[in-house]
Design a protein around this motif. Structure first.
Motif, short mmCIF file in Angstrom:
data_model
loop_
_atom_site.label_atom_id
_atom_site.label_comp_id
_atom_site.label_asym_id
_atom_site.label_seq_id
_atom_site.Cartn_x
_atom_site.Cartn_y
_atom_site.Cartn_z
N LEU A 274 -6.20 -1.40 -3.27
CA LEU A 274 -5.45 -2.05 -4.34
C LEU A 274 -4.44 -3.04 -3.78
CD1 LEU A 274 -5.05 -2.14 -7.38
CD2 LEU A 274 -3.41 -0.26 -7.19
N TYR B 58 -8.72 4.52 5.29
CA TYR B 58 -8.66 4.82 3.86
C TYR B 58 -9.91 4.36 3.14
CZ TYR B 58 -3.80 6.28 4.19
OH TYR B 58 -2.65 6.96 4.51
N ALA C 295 0.82 -1.21 0.00
CA ALA C 295 0.00 0.00 0.00
C ALA C 295 0.86 1.26 0.00
CB ALA C 295 -0.93 -0.01 1.21
N PHE D 23 -11.63 3.14 -0.67
CA PHE D 23 -11.29 2.55 -1.96
C PHE D 23 -12.57 2.48 -2.79
CE2 PHE D 23 -10.64 -1.19 -4.76
CZ PHE D 23 -9.53 -0.74 -5.46
N ASN E 88 1.17 4.48 -3.01
CA ASN E 88 0.66 5.77 -2.54
C ASN E 88 -0.52 5.58 -1.59
OD1 ASN E 88 0.66 8.56 -2.34
ND2 ASN E 88 -0.74 8.83 -4.07
N ASN E 89 -0.37 4.66 -0.63
CA ASN E 89 -1.36 4.38 0.41
C ASN E 89 -2.70 3.89 -0.14
OD1 ASN E 89 0.35 5.07 2.57
ND2 ASN E 89 -0.18 7.24 2.39
N SER E 90 -2.67 3.15 -1.23
CA SER E 90 -3.88 2.53 -1.77
C SER E 90 -4.05 1.15 -1.15
CB SER E 90 -3.82 2.43 -3.30
OG SER E 90 -5.00 1.83 -3.81
N TYR E 91 -4.66 1.11 0.03
CA TYR E 91 -4.80 -0.16 0.74
C TYR E 91 -5.79 -1.09 0.04
CZ TYR E 91 -1.95 1.31 4.67
OH TYR E 91 -0.89 1.70 5.45
#
Length: 259
Positions: free
Chosen positions: A61, A158, A52, A160, A56-59
């Motif tokens: 994805l 976060y 992540a 999504f 860029n902190n895309s948990y």
């Protein structure tokens, strides 16, 4: 088939027992103690977090990528399960003949039935336990993923797509149930139902509808991140079923034409 589901529920109970040894609200860290934390939960949490951060902190994805990696890791077991299941279907007529031949319930007759059944399995390369191997592997991973999601504080902060990863969602459960149904329906379409006994066919049809409903309902109460894991796993299984079964069906049909 019945034994397989009994084993499934027994494994769920065992996994929940293991998972219950730790506090679900206790954040998972490198200092967390216990075999369950150090072997299962923390490694998953660490991998999800590292991927992540790289994205860029895309948990969300990151969970998708980890799910795909897990599915790829157990793919050989899934292939073995499918091959064993197809071989089991092919010997169903012979298996039913043995059951009729040794229909008596006395101990000697039942012993002969078991002996000839095992010989039949060996001659045709059927392993009755092969269908249980993916369950053995997936159940601890599923519970560990649940703990990793619940106990990794960064995930709950976060978003999504349209949902918050740390909170239940009201659209995702329908998608999870739909993908589960599609995946099971697709698997059944590749099975030769003409060789199945009526009781087995009835059980499979029951599970076709019950399993998506059960998983969909559970997704309503779990964090959306876990639903994302289930949905991604089912989509992977759909493609896996198509990629594995279609070549096997083509090979079987070609062999039948040659005969």
């Amino acid at each position: 088939m019945r034994k397989k589901y009994v084993l499934l529920f027994a494994l769920i109970g065992l996994a929940l027992l293991l998972a219950g040894c730790t506090e679900i609200n206790e954040p998972i860290t490198a200092e967390s103690e216990g075999i369950w934390n150090t072997i299962f939960v923390y490694p998953l949490s660490w991998v999800i977090t590292k991927i992540a951060v790289f994205l860029n902190n895309s948990y969300g994805l990151s969970i998708i990528i980890v799910t795909v990696l897990i599915r790829l890791a157990i793919l050989p077991l899934s292939v073995k399960q499918i091959k064993s299941s197809r071989a089991m279907q092919e010997i169903q007529p012979k298996l039913q003949e043995l059951q009729k031949k040794y229909s008596s319930k006395d101990a000697n007759t039942q012993q002969k039935l078991q002996q000839e059944t095992m010989e039949l399995f060996q001659r045709n390369g059927v392993n009755p336990l092969a269908g249980c191997l993916p369950i053995f592997v997936q159940m601890p991973i599923l519970i560990a993923m649940y703990h990793a999601i619940m106990r990794t504080t960064e995930i709950s902060n976060y978003q999504f797509l349209w949902f918050e990863l740390g909170s239940p969602d009201y659209i995702l459960p329908f998608l999870v149930g739909g993908f589960t149904f599609l995946q099971q329906k697709l698997m059944m379409s590749f099975q030769n139902t003409s060789t199945q006994n009526p009781q087995l066919a009835m059980q499979m049809n029951l599970m076709l509808y019950m399993m998506p409903i059960m998983i969909g309902v559970m997704t309503f109460f779990f964090p959306a991140a876990l639903g994302l894991y289930w949905a991604t796993g089912n989509i992977f299984m759909i493609f896996q079923t198509l990629l594995i079964n279609k070549p096997m069906m083509t090979k079987t049909n070609t062999g039948g034409d040659k005969k």
